[in-house]
Design a protein around this motif. Sequence first.
Motif, PDB file in Angstrom:
ATOM      1  N   GLU A  51       0.836  -1.198   0.000  1.00 48.28           N
ATOM      2  CA  GLU A  51       0.000   0.000   0.000  1.00 48.28           C
ATOM      3  C   GLU A  51       0.871   1.248   0.000  1.00 48.28           C
ATOM      4  OE1 GLU A  51      -3.867   2.035   0.419  1.00 48.28           O
ATOM      5  OE2 GLU A  51      -2.997   0.280  -0.566  1.00 48.28           O
ATOM      6  N   TYR A  52       1.935   1.222   0.767  1.00 48.94           N
ATOM      7  CA  TYR A  52       2.866   2.349   0.810  1.00 48.94           C
ATOM      8  C   TYR A  52       3.395   2.663  -0.591  1.00 48.94           C
ATOM      9  CZ  TYR A  52       7.252   4.886   1.776  1.00 48.94           C
ATOM     10  OH  TYR A  52       8.282   5.795   1.767  1.00 48.94           O
ATOM     11  N   ASN A  53       3.860   1.644  -1.298  1.00 50.10           N
ATOM     12  CA  ASN A  53       4.423   1.850  -2.633  1.00 50.10           C
ATOM     13  C   ASN A  53       3.368   2.314  -3.628  1.00 50.10           C
ATOM     14  OD1 ASN A  53       7.089   1.153  -1.947  1.00 50.10           O
ATOM     15  ND2 ASN A  53       6.659  -1.033  -2.178  1.00 50.10           N
ATOM     16  N   ALA A  54       2.147   1.787  -3.488  1.00 51.59           N
ATOM     17  CA  ALA A  54       1.071   2.183  -4.397  1.00 51.59           C
ATOM     18  C   ALA A  54       0.743   3.663  -4.241  1.00 51.59           C
ATOM     19  CB  ALA A  54      -0.169   1.329  -4.129  1.00 51.59           C
ATOM     20  N   VAL A  55       0.674   4.118  -3.013  1.00 51.20           N
ATOM     21  CA  VAL A  55       0.355   5.524  -2.767  1.00 51.20           C
ATOM     22  C   VAL A  55       1.521   6.426  -3.176  1.00 51.20           C
ATOM     23  CG1 VAL A  55      -0.207   7.225  -0.980  1.00 51.20           C
ATOM     24  CG2 VAL A  55      -1.232   4.949  -0.892  1.00 51.20           C
ATOM     25  N   LYS A  56       2.722   5.983  -2.875  1.00 56.12           N
ATOM     26  CA  LYS A  56       3.903   6.790  -3.208  1.00 56.12           C
ATOM     27  C   LYS A  56       4.011   7.048  -4.702  1.00 56.12           C
ATOM     28  CE  LYS A  56       8.954   6.868  -2.776  1.00 56.12           C
ATOM     29  NZ  LYS A  56      10.155   6.153  -2.265  1.00 56.12           N
ATOM     30  N   THR A  57       3.693   6.065  -5.508  1.00 54.69           N
ATOM     31  CA  THR A  57       3.864   6.184  -6.959  1.00 54.69           C
ATOM     32  C   THR A  57       2.650   6.769  -7.676  1.00 54.69           C
ATOM     33  OG1 THR A  57       3.148   3.878  -7.231  1.00 54.69           O
ATOM     34  CG2 THR A  57       5.514   4.293  -7.042  1.00 54.69           C
ATOM     35  N   ASN A  58       1.540   6.939  -6.965  1.00 55.61           N
ATOM     36  CA  ASN A  58       0.337   7.448  -7.623  1.00 55.61           C
ATOM     37  C   ASN A  58      -0.504   8.268  -6.633  1.00 55.61           C
ATOM     38  OD1 ASN A  58      -1.582   7.891  -9.580  1.00 55.61           O
ATOM     39  ND2 ASN A  58      -2.552   5.886  -9.380  1.00 55.61           N
ATOM     40  N   ARG A  59       0.082   9.329  -6.117  1.00 59.72           N
ATOM     41  CA  ARG A  59      -0.567  10.119  -5.073  1.00 59.72           C
ATOM     42  C   ARG A  59      -1.907  10.701  -5.503  1.00 59.72           C
ATOM     43  NH1 ARG A  59       4.565  13.756  -2.870  1.00 59.72           N
ATOM     44  NH2 ARG A  59       6.072  12.035  -2.774  1.00 59.72           N
ATOM     45  N   SER A  60      -2.016  11.057  -6.764  1.00 60.90           N
ATOM     46  CA  SER A  60      -3.233  11.714  -7.239  1.00 60.90           C
ATOM     47  C   SER A  60      -4.458  10.800  -7.183  1.00 60.90           C
ATOM     48  CB  SER A  60      -3.036  12.223  -8.668  1.00 60.90           C
ATOM     49  OG  SER A  60      -2.779  11.139  -9.556  1.00 60.90           O
ATOM     50  N   ALA A  61      -4.257   9.495  -7.029  1.00 61.13           N
ATOM     51  CA  ALA A  61      -5.380   8.555  -6.985  1.00 61.13           C
ATOM     52  C   ALA A  61      -5.985   8.447  -5.588  1.00 61.13           C
ATOM     53  CB  ALA A  61      -4.918   7.178  -7.460  1.00 61.13           C
ATOM     54  N   TYR A  62      -5.402   9.150  -4.622  1.00 63.97           N
ATOM     55  CA  TYR A  62      -5.855   9.013  -3.230  1.00 63.97           C
ATOM     56  C   TYR A  62      -6.199  10.378  -2.647  1.00 63.97           C
ATOM     57  CZ  TYR A  62      -3.624   4.438  -3.719  1.00 63.97           C
ATOM     58  OH  TYR A  62      -3.259   3.188  -4.151  1.00 63.97           O
ATOM     59  N   ASP A  63      -7.031  10.364  -1.625  1.00 62.83           N
ATOM     60  CA  ASP A  63      -7.326  11.596  -0.903  1.00 62.83           C
ATOM     61  C   ASP A  63      -6.038  12.153  -0.293  1.00 62.83           C
ATOM     62  OD1 ASP A  63     -10.029  11.387  -1.472  1.00 62.83           O
ATOM     63  OD2 ASP A  63     -10.494  10.382   0.431  1.00 62.83           O
ATOM     64  N   GLU A  64      -5.954  13.465  -0.217  1.00 57.50           N
ATOM     65  CA  GLU A  64      -4.738  14.082   0.299  1.00 57.50           C
ATOM     66  C   GLU A  64      -4.432  13.669   1.734  1.00 57.50           C
ATOM     67  OE1 GLU A  64      -4.740  18.328  -0.232  1.00 57.50           O
ATOM     68  OE2 GLU A  64      -3.943  18.152  -2.270  1.00 57.50           O
ATOM     69  N   TRP A  65      -5.456  13.534   2.568  1.00 56.21           N
ATOM     70  CA  TRP A  65      -5.205  13.157   3.962  1.00 56.21           C
ATOM     71  C   TRP A  65      -4.583  11.763   4.040  1.00 56.21           C
ATOM     72  CZ3 TRP A  65      -6.816   8.842   6.504  1.00 56.21           C
ATOM     73  CH2 TRP A  65      -7.883   8.118   5.955  1.00 56.21           C
ATOM     74  N   TYR A  66      -5.012  10.879   3.126  1.00 59.95           N
ATOM     75  CA  TYR A  66      -4.498   9.511   3.145  1.00 59.95           C
ATOM     76  C   TYR A  66      -3.057   9.476   2.643  1.00 59.95           C
ATOM     77  CZ  TYR A  66      -4.395   4.440   2.728  1.00 59.95           C
ATOM     78  OH  TYR A  66      -4.068   3.109   2.878  1.00 59.95           O
ATOM     79  N   VAL A  67      -2.752  10.290   1.658  1.00 64.12           N
ATOM     80  CA  VAL A  67      -1.366  10.408   1.198  1.00 64.12           C
ATOM     81  C   VAL A  67      -0.488  10.878   2.353  1.00 64.12           C
ATOM     82  CG1 VAL A  67       0.214  11.571  -0.387  1.00 64.12           C
ATOM     83  CG2 VAL A  67      -2.049  10.855  -1.183  1.00 64.12           C
ATOM     84  N   GLY A  68      -1.003  11.838   3.122  1.00 58.91           N
ATOM     85  CA  GLY A  68      -0.273  12.319   4.284  1.00 58.91           C
ATOM     86  C   GLY A  68      -0.074  11.244   5.327  1.00 58.91           C
ATOM     87  N   LEU A  69      -1.112  10.460   5.577  1.00 62.22           N
ATOM     88  CA  LEU A  69      -1.025   9.379   6.557  1.00 62.22           C
ATOM     89  C   LEU A  69       0.040   8.358   6.150  1.00 62.22           C
ATOM     90  CD1 LEU A  69      -2.457   8.081   9.127  1.00 62.22           C
ATOM     91  CD2 LEU A  69      -3.609   6.622   7.446  1.00 62.22           C
ATOM     92  N   VAL A  70      -0.019   7.919   4.902  1.00 63.09           N
ATOM     93  CA  VAL A  70       0.949   6.929   4.412  1.00 63.09           C
ATOM     94  C   VAL A  70       2.350   7.529   4.361  1.00 63.09           C
ATOM     95  CG1 VAL A  70       1.592   5.474   2.455  1.00 63.09           C
ATOM     96  CG2 VAL A  70      -0.825   5.706   3.094  1.00 63.09           C
ATOM     97  N   GLY A  71       2.445   8.758   3.872  1.00 70.32           N
ATOM     98  CA  GLY A  71       3.745   9.403   3.696  1.00 70.32           C
ATOM     99  C   GLY A  71       4.481   9.687   4.987  1.00 70.32           C
ATOM    100  N   PHE A  72       3.729   9.931   6.074  1.00 75.00           N
ATOM    101  CA  PHE A  72       4.365  10.267   7.346  1.00 75.00           C
ATOM    102  C   PHE A  72       4.347   9.131   8.365  1.00 75.00           C
ATOM    103  CE2 PHE A  72       3.449  14.635   5.863  1.00 75.00           C
ATOM    104  CZ  PHE A  72       4.719  15.178   6.006  1.00 75.00           C
ATOM    105  N   CYS A  73       3.313   8.293   8.330  1.00 71.64           N
ATOM    106  CA  CYS A  73       3.179   7.271   9.369  1.00 71.64           C
ATOM    107  C   CYS A  73       3.737   5.901   8.979  1.00 71.64           C
ATOM    108  CB  CYS A  73       1.703   7.124   9.768  1.00 71.64           C
ATOM    109  SG  CYS A  73       1.063   8.552  10.672  1.00 71.64           S
ATOM    110  N   ALA A  74       4.001   5.677   7.694  1.00 71.39           N
ATOM    111  CA  ALA A  74       4.522   4.375   7.264  1.00 71.39           C
ATOM    112  C   ALA A  74       5.925   4.491   6.708  1.00 71.39           C
ATOM    113  CB  ALA A  74       3.599   3.766   6.206  1.00 71.39           C
ATOM    114  N   THR A  75       6.624   5.544   7.099  1.00 66.97           N
ATOM    115  CA  THR A  75       7.896   5.854   6.485  1.00 66.97           C
ATOM    116  C   THR A  75       9.051   5.779   7.472  1.00 66.97           C
ATOM    117  OG1 THR A  75       9.047   7.505   5.109  1.00 66.97           O
ATOM    118  CG2 THR A  75       7.715   8.316   6.926  1.00 66.97           C
ATOM    119  N   PHE A  76      10.246   5.578   6.962  1.00 63.51           N
ATOM    120  CA  PHE A  76      11.441   5.481   7.790  1.00 63.51           C
ATOM    121  C   PHE A  76      11.756   6.820   8.435  1.00 63.51           C
ATOM    122  CE2 PHE A  76      16.123   5.715   8.161  1.00 63.51           C
ATOM    123  CZ  PHE A  76      16.306   4.681   9.058  1.00 63.51           C
ATOM    124  N   SER A  77      11.957   6.797   9.760  1.00 67.52           N
ATOM    125  CA  SER A  77      12.318   7.988  10.548  1.00 67.52           C
ATOM    126  C   SER A  77      11.314   9.125  10.408  1.00 67.52           C
ATOM    127  CB  SER A  77      13.716   8.495  10.156  1.00 67.52           C
ATOM    128  OG  SER A  77      14.691   7.559  10.553  1.00 67.52           O
TER     129      SER A  77
END
Length: 244
Positions: free
Chosen positions: A79-105
């Motif tokens: 899911e992390y990779n899917a959102v990272k490579t296609n951010r426009s397909a997801y709600d902005e809040w969800y991109v933020g959640l994945v981008g900040f909460c499932a990421t290294f450091s």
Amino acid sequence: MKYLGSKNLIAKDLAPVIQRYINKDTTFYIEPFVGGTNMIDKIEFDRKVGSDINPYLIALLQYAQNIDNLLPESISEGEYNAVKTNRSAYDEWYVGLVGFCATFSAKFFGGYARGFKNDGVTPRDIPAESIRNLSKQRQNLAGISFASKSFSDYNDVKGAVIYCDPPYRDTTKYKTDAFDYDAFYDWCVKMSEHNTVLISEYNMPSDRFDVVWEKEHSVNLDAKRGAKSTRIERLYTVRKDEQR
């Protein structure tokens, strides 16, 4: 919320210092670099504004403010990779959640977060841990006005206490080459004409800024190897002779 450069570990010491600058004449408490909200959620005031130039972060914070909005329990690597490579397909809040909460450091899309518990064998579900931290914090976000904007967009504010936690200069934790420090320093001086401006940093130009608080603490230099160093966290304000 876990966030790169978070003040959560020193908030219990720093928040009371900032709080002392807020009084009956204060119009707003503003954080132009609100990050993971680990300071603003501890400040007691009824008119708080938090902003950041990352629209996905702000969308996530606005979504999380409504405790009726659901959050997933965890985020898989797929899911992390899917959102990272296609951010426009997801709600902005969800991109933020994945981008900040499932990421290294806690660095925005800095690589999928993996780790082990203290035994070095049992895997940790770091995204789940991060989401639980955000869930615990949600009730403290009530009443905060969040906006996606730059620090330089605040020009007409008067009577505010403005706390800045910008990318620290000359550190390896941030890509700071795109941040205009001289313009930021000039802005701090200008804003101090009609506001109280406080800035967290390790070092700032001593001919323009005074230290009003400092504390030594340990920081991670290499999360993978557990390397740490001691730094002195400082809170600055604009020198009186710089104020026009």
